[in-house]
Design a protein around this motif. Structure first.
Motif, PDB file in Angstrom:
ATOM      1  N   ALA A   1     -32.092  23.781  34.578  1.00  0.00           N
ATOM      2  CA  ALA A   1     -32.846  23.220  35.741  1.00  0.00           C
ATOM      3  C   ALA A   1     -33.339  24.380  36.818  1.00  0.00           C
ATOM      4  O   ALA A   1     -34.291  24.582  37.083  1.00  0.00           O
ATOM      5  CB  ALA A   1     -32.648  22.212  36.212  1.00  0.00           C
ATOM      6  N   SER A   2     -32.436  25.068  37.041  1.00  0.00           N
ATOM      7  CA  SER A   2     -32.342  26.029  38.149  1.00  0.00           C
ATOM      8  C   SER A   2     -33.320  27.375  37.509  1.00  0.00           C
ATOM      9  O   SER A   2     -34.231  27.841  38.181  1.00  0.00           O
ATOM     10  CB  SER A   2     -31.012  26.889  38.453  1.00  0.00           C
ATOM     11  OG  SER A   2     -31.180  27.829  39.314  1.00  0.00           O
ATOM     12  N   ASP A   3     -32.962  27.879  36.156  1.00  0.00           N
ATOM     13  CA  ASP A   3     -33.808  28.789  35.453  1.00  0.00           C
ATOM     14  C   ASP A   3     -35.412  28.477  35.385  1.00  0.00           C
ATOM     15  O   ASP A   3     -36.011  29.060  35.549  1.00  0.00           O
ATOM     16  CB  ASP A   3     -33.189  28.905  34.081  1.00  0.00           C
ATOM     17  CG  ASP A   3     -32.007  29.723  33.982  1.00  0.00           C
ATOM     18  OD1 ASP A   3     -31.709  30.077  35.122  1.00  0.00           O
ATOM     19  OD2 ASP A   3     -31.513  29.546  32.952  1.00  0.00           O
ATOM     20  N   ARG A   4     -35.528  27.043  35.484  1.00  0.00           N
ATOM     21  CA  ARG A   4     -36.946  26.561  35.520  1.00  0.00           C
ATOM     22  C   ARG A   4     -37.557  26.119  36.533  1.00  0.00           C
ATOM     23  O   ARG A   4     -38.690  25.725  37.020  1.00  0.00           O
ATOM     24  CB  ARG A   4     -37.057  25.602  34.475  1.00  0.00           C
ATOM     25  CG  ARG A   4     -36.685  25.901  32.920  1.00  0.00           C
ATOM     26  CD  ARG A   4     -36.685  24.860  32.165  1.00  0.00           C
ATOM     27  NE  ARG A   4     -36.280  25.323  30.690  1.00  0.00           N
ATOM     28  CZ  ARG A   4     -35.314  26.027  30.312  1.00  0.00           C
ATOM     29  NH1 ARG A   4     -34.474  26.241  31.011  1.00  0.00           N
ATOM     30  NH2 ARG A   4     -35.624  26.357  29.164  1.00  0.00           N
ATOM     31  N   ARG A   5     -36.846  26.427  37.813  1.00  0.00           N
ATOM     32  CA  ARG A   5     -37.241  26.119  39.202  1.00  0.00           C
ATOM     33  C   ARG A   5     -37.662  24.730  39.323  1.00  0.00           C
ATOM     34  O   ARG A   5     -38.697  24.298  39.938  1.00  0.00           O
ATOM     35  CB  ARG A   5     -38.530  26.904  39.492  1.00  0.00           C
ATOM     36  CG  ARG A   5     -38.649  28.235  39.303  1.00  0.00           C
ATOM     37  CD  ARG A   5     -37.701  29.281  40.209  1.00  0.00           C
ATOM     38  NE  ARG A   5     -37.842  30.458  39.904  1.00  0.00           N
ATOM     39  CZ  ARG A   5     -38.777  31.454  40.458  1.00  0.00           C
ATOM     40  NH1 ARG A   5     -39.781  30.883  41.146  1.00  0.00           N
ATOM     41  NH2 ARG A   5     -38.660  32.780  40.041  1.00  0.00           N
ATOM     42  N   LEU A   6     -36.772  23.793  38.915  1.00  0.00           N
ATOM     43  CA  LEU A   6     -37.028  22.471  38.908  1.00  0.00           C
ATOM     44  C   LEU A   6     -36.070  21.722  39.993  1.00  0.00           C
ATOM     45  O   LEU A   6     -36.082  20.423  40.275  1.00  0.00           O
ATOM     46  CB  LEU A   6     -36.507  21.711  37.550  1.00  0.00           C
ATOM     47  CG  LEU A   6     -37.464  22.164  36.208  1.00  0.00           C
ATOM     48  CD1 LEU A   6     -36.788  21.377  35.109  1.00  0.00           C
ATOM     49  CD2 LEU A   6     -38.950  21.880  36.383  1.00  0.00           C
ATOM     50  N   LEU A   7     -35.208  22.534  40.599  1.00  0.00           N
ATOM     51  CA  LEU A   7     -34.494  21.735  41.635  1.00  0.00           C
ATOM     52  C   LEU A   7     -34.995  21.761  42.978  1.00  0.00           C
ATOM     53  O   LEU A   7     -35.881  22.808  43.224  1.00  0.00           O
ATOM     54  CB  LEU A   7     -33.100  22.573  41.613  1.00  0.00           C
ATOM     55  CG  LEU A   7     -32.338  22.535  40.300  1.00  0.00           C
ATOM     56  CD1 LEU A   7     -30.991  23.455  40.419  1.00  0.00           C
ATOM     57  CD2 LEU A   7     -32.079  21.168  39.850  1.00  0.00           C
TER      58      LEU A   7
END
Length: 223
Positions: free
Chosen positions: A217-223
């Motif tokens: 999720a962090s890699d995809r800027r979802l947080l």
């Protein structure tokens, strides 16, 4: 002598009645003479009916709604040609990149979170009515990153399309470090249901642990 400026007509769309009442009261207090709340709606069908009937200048639109979400409202109103001059300002508790990017791609002119103050919201409504794009500061970065290619939007969409709406909510909270009990309380579901959704999320995304999910999720800027 200059002509008096008409108030900006508004429709508020959110599935929580208490929140709608609070926004309406705030706008009628700090935005008196500047904005005019014409109607409220709690789901996609009610929103489409209200926008079609009132043809407001601006719709305050929640992202997650019963019946398909805010993007579905914009899609169906646009497809019907019901209110072509109406502009949409997302007002959501979510600050996740996929919600911001997806809503802007769906046709919204701006996106602000529910931490916004009354005067700031009135100003945002005015700017959107005038044709400006308005974002909460952190969220503007998501949009810029998406257009610059720093976020692979196509890949994010493809991954998230595998998850249901509820699975996305559980995924985001778990990835942010919430315990199962906290997720259950936040979403008004049982701990067992959280566990079931979590297992489904990990299986669909081909991940093996919540640690991997957080990194994903962090890699995809979802947080």
């Amino acid at each position: 002598m200059s002509e008096p400026v008409s108030p900006v007509s508004i429709v508020i769309v959110d599935d929580h009645a208490m929140f709608r009442r609070g926004v309406r009261a705030e706008l009628e207090s700090v935005g008196r003479g500047i904005v005019d709340v014409r109607a409220e709606a709690a789901d996609v069908d009610e929103a489409i009916a209200a926008v079609t009937a009132e043809r407001p200048a601006v719709v305050l639109l929640d992202v997650h709604l019963p019946g398909g979400g805010g993007v579905e409202v914009m899609r169906r109103v646009t497809a019907a040609g019901a209110s072509p001059e109406t502009r949409y300002l997302a007002l959501s508790v979510s600050d996740a990149a996929e919600d911001v990017i997806g809503t802007i791609r769906g046709g919204a002119r701006g996106y602000v979170t529910k931490t916004i103050t009354g005067p700031e919201l009135v100003q945002a409504i005015q700017r959107v009515a005038e044709g400006d794009a308005v974002f909460s500061p952190r969220l503007a970065g998501f949009v810029l990153d998406a257009f610059s290619g720093a976020i692979d939007v196509a890949a994010v969409d493809e991954d998230l399309d595998r998850l249901t709406e509820r699975e996305r909510e559980v995924m985001r909270l778990i990835a942010r470090g919430y315990a199962y009990k906290e997720v259950a309380k936040e979403l008004f579901i049982s701990i067992k249901t959280v566990e079931t959704h979590m297992s489904s999320v990990l299986r669909k995304l081909q991940l093996s642990s919540r640690h991997e999910l957080t990194r994903w999720a962090s890699d995809r800027r979802l947080l």
